[in-house]
Design an enzyme around this catalytic site. Structure first.
Site, PDB file in Angstrom:
ATOM      1  N   ASP A 118       8.573 -52.623  -5.717  1.00 30.11           N
ATOM      2  CA  ASP A 118       7.900 -52.069  -4.551  1.00 30.11           C
ATOM      3  C   ASP A 118       8.170 -52.915  -3.309  1.00 30.11           C
ATOM      4  O   ASP A 118       8.106 -54.151  -3.348  1.00 30.11           O
ATOM      5  CB  ASP A 118       6.395 -52.022  -4.831  1.00 30.11           C
ATOM      6  CG  ASP A 118       5.599 -51.497  -3.669  1.00 30.11           C
ATOM      7  OD1 ASP A 118       5.720 -50.302  -3.381  1.00 30.11           O
ATOM      8  OD2 ASP A 118       4.865 -52.290  -3.038  1.00 30.11           O
ATOM      9  N   GLU A 143      12.820 -50.342  -4.014  1.00 23.92           N
ATOM     10  CA  GLU A 143      12.418 -49.530  -2.875  1.00 23.92           C
ATOM     11  C   GLU A 143      12.842 -50.264  -1.612  1.00 23.92           C
ATOM     12  O   GLU A 143      12.173 -51.179  -1.157  1.00 23.92           O
ATOM     13  CB  GLU A 143      10.907 -49.305  -2.860  1.00 23.92           C
ATOM     14  CG  GLU A 143      10.484 -48.395  -1.704  1.00 23.92           C
ATOM     15  CD  GLU A 143       9.040 -48.590  -1.280  1.00 23.92           C
ATOM     16  OE1 GLU A 143       8.482 -47.651  -0.685  1.00 23.92           O
ATOM     17  OE2 GLU A 143       8.474 -49.672  -1.517  1.00 23.92           O
TER      18      GLU A 143
END
Length: 597
Positions: free
Chosen positions: A279, A320
């Site tokens: 993330d 990401e």
């Protein structure tokens, strides 16, 4: 000194952190959230992988790097997927692990002869750790399971059930920050002398500069316990409730590598997690006011790559990196053999596919795909339409049946590693705020398919038939198309790992390309994909001056149109050919699987 280098200060700590990373890689005895839609700062990262290219400027390399190149992933928000019907968490209106287990045959029944399952081969689970918020991106225990979802034993049972069906499982790993309710931060905030103090980033005064999308990043410490506290401001890129971890402190690196090993290691005779979605990874380590894509982040990830591959060489990490193709691709590939992660998500391509589906014009997706080929190693990027942070596909396309179908075909026939977001396959809508993008899965026309109790979040208003039960037996449904496309991709290597050659079309609304995989010469593994993005019926002429195809070829439309395929004979030297495609209905797609020698 605790204030991390903002003006060249604490350089020694920075160097120490980078130098010790290799040693640490060896085995050792509604609030804001991380994923958002920032605008990249434009900072050019110093780490630029060297790439070998062909004469068209495209990156060369193996088309398959690992098992992830052979599967379609399915993103799941456990809270909204399925409430269990028995056991301690049954019928409480919150999705849980046991509920997810009960749906696995819908995702993949482990029988290649059936077509009633989706046929996915990988699951990405959004955060399942204990957290004070519904979304889970602010974690209070990196080794635990949110008690609303179940236990570690439940998770291990999920892994067993998934692996028995050939499904790999990757977890969201939130490295950039934790919750302000994590014991680490609580201890750090209480006492400047705490061992956890330097696990976070502090300043005696407010540095006042803002974040990459003009957000507040320095937050006053509101629970001071000592009047002589000289560090009243802490750094939290996404929220005051999400303090950033200080990865220039070797202890933080050591701890998070141990967290990684915990999930990648087999425990209690249960299989291990297969990898991670990283993330907000471009924000991991700041350098002064440069808050994304820093050299320190790239260097840290090189050590992280070595560490997780030492635990399991088959483990995967997908990042990401919400940035343009030029930036995102620099996290993939290597310099002097030093890699960072296996692949990253391609946000630019995702936006282009959505634009083409919305406007009916092929130019956006064609241009974006050509650009991706010039920056990424072959197939080493995640292709998707939308995810848990963006208005859903059906909302952006206003639930237009034809546009939903062309978007699905672009997603699942193109190169890269496809990801679809739960509910996408039945046309589930959803718009901001984020809770409305993460509503319960519509198993039936009413909420009872999700839970016998009132769901934690109301179902989104949807067109009639936007549910699994209504679409399961309908061969013309969106769900049936997704099943067909995924099974088709699973059956043909050219659609999974083949090369991509765009075809020129004389209609602006037609997008066409070749997928091709080399064979031993006795057979052919190739397909020609033709997508009419427009609202009008079309005859079109496709052409290319160079392709990997040779010889006399015929084809059949695997999507069942029975449309005739005029035989083609590509030039034996260049592969050049022309192809006339007739009577393309509005928003019709054809996948011609080729035969010949």
């Amino acid at each position: 000194m605790s204030y991390r280098s903002r003006n060249g200060v604490a350089l020694e700590r920075c160097v120490l952190g980078m130098l010790t990373l290799t040693a640490l890689a060896a085995p050792s005895t509604t609030l804001a959230q991380a994923t958002t839609s920032p605008t990249a700062s434009g900072e050019r990262p110093a780490f630029i992988p060297t790439r070998e290219r062909n004469d068209r400027g495209e990156i060369l390399g193996p088309a398959r790097q690992g098992w992830w190149n052979d599967v379609v992933f399915y993103e799941i928000f456990v809270r909204s997927f399925k409430d269990s019907e028995s056991g301690p968490l049954a019928n409480d209106g919150v999705g849980d692990i046991r509920g997810l287990i009960s749906t696995l045959d819908f995702l993949n029944d482990n029988d290649p002869k059936t077509t009633t399952d989706l046929g996915i081969g990988g699951i990405w689970l959004m955060p399942m750790h204990p957290s004070p918020t519904y979304h889970g991106y602010d974690i209070t225990d990196y080794r635990g399971i949110n008690p609303q979802y179940g236990t570690l034993d439940d998770y291990r049972e999920l892994l067993r059930a998934c692996h028995a069906r050939g499904i790999k499982v990757i977890l969201d790993l939130v490295l950039n920050h934790c919750s302000d309710q994590h014991t680490w931060f609580i201890e750090a905030a209480k006492d400047p002398a705490s061992p956890q103090r330097d696990w976070f980033i502090w300043s005696p005064t407010n540095p006042a500069y803002r974040g990459p999308w003009n957000q507040q990043v320095w937050h006053p410490l509101r629970q001071q316990t000592q009047s002589n506290d000289a560090n009243p401001y802490y750094y939290g890129l996404f929220s005051r409730r999400m303090p950033d971890l200080n990865f220039q402190n070797p202890q933080v690196t050591r701890e998070m590598l141990d967290v990684m090993r915990f999930w990648l290691s087999s425990q209690d005779n249960a299989p291990a997690t297969d990898g991670f979605r990283l993330d907000a990874i471009r924000h991991l380590i700041e350098d002064g006011q440069h808050q994304d894509n820093t050299t320190q982040t790239h260097t840290w990830l090189q050590g992280f790559y070595r560490a997780y591959k030492e635990v399991n060489p088959q483990a995967v990490a997908v990042g990401e990196v919400w940035a343009g193709t030029e930036i995102a691709s620099r996290y993939v590939g290597s310099v002097d053999g030093e890699r960072q992660m296996d692949f990253t998500f391609e946000f630019y391509l995702a936006g282009a596919m959505m634009e083409s589906a919305r406007t009916g014009l092929a130019a956006p997706v064609r241009s974006a795909q050509d650009k991706v080929l010039k920056f990424f190693p072959p197939n080493q990027y995640g292709r998707f339409l939308t995810n848990h942070d963006q208005p859903r596909v059906a909302t952006q396309l206003k639930s237009h049946p034809g546009k939903l179908r062309t978007a699905a075909t672009m997603l699942l026939t193109g190169p890269g590693v496809p990801f679809l977001y739960y509910g996408e396959e039945v046309g589930l809508p959803g718009d901001k705020p984020d809770e409305n993008i993460r509503t319960p899965m519509p198993w039936t026309a009413d909420p009872t398919g999700f839970s016998a109790a009132k769901p934690w979040r109301a179902m989104n208003p949807s067109p009639k038939g936007t549910d699994v039960a209504s679409q399961t037996e309908d061969p013309a449904s969106l769900l049936s198309l997704y099943r067909t496309l995924i099974h088709l991709r699973n059956a043909h290597a050219c659609l999974r790992i083949g090369s991509y050659t765009t075809l020129a079309a004389d209609r602006p609304g037609v997008y066409a390309f070749i997928r091709h995989t080399p064979t031993d010469g006795a057979s052919i593994d190739a397909a020609i994909v033709v997508i009419n993005l427009s609202d009008a019926q079309a005859d079109t002429q496709l052409s290319t001056t160079r392709s990997p195809l040779r010889g006399a070829l015929v084809g059949d439309d695997a999507l069942g149109s029975n449309a005739p395929f005029p035989p083609i004979t590509p030039d034996m030297t260049t592969g050049a050919f022309t192809l006339a495609v007739k009577d393309l209905k509005p928003h019709e797609s054809r996948v011609y699987v080729l035969r010949g020698r």
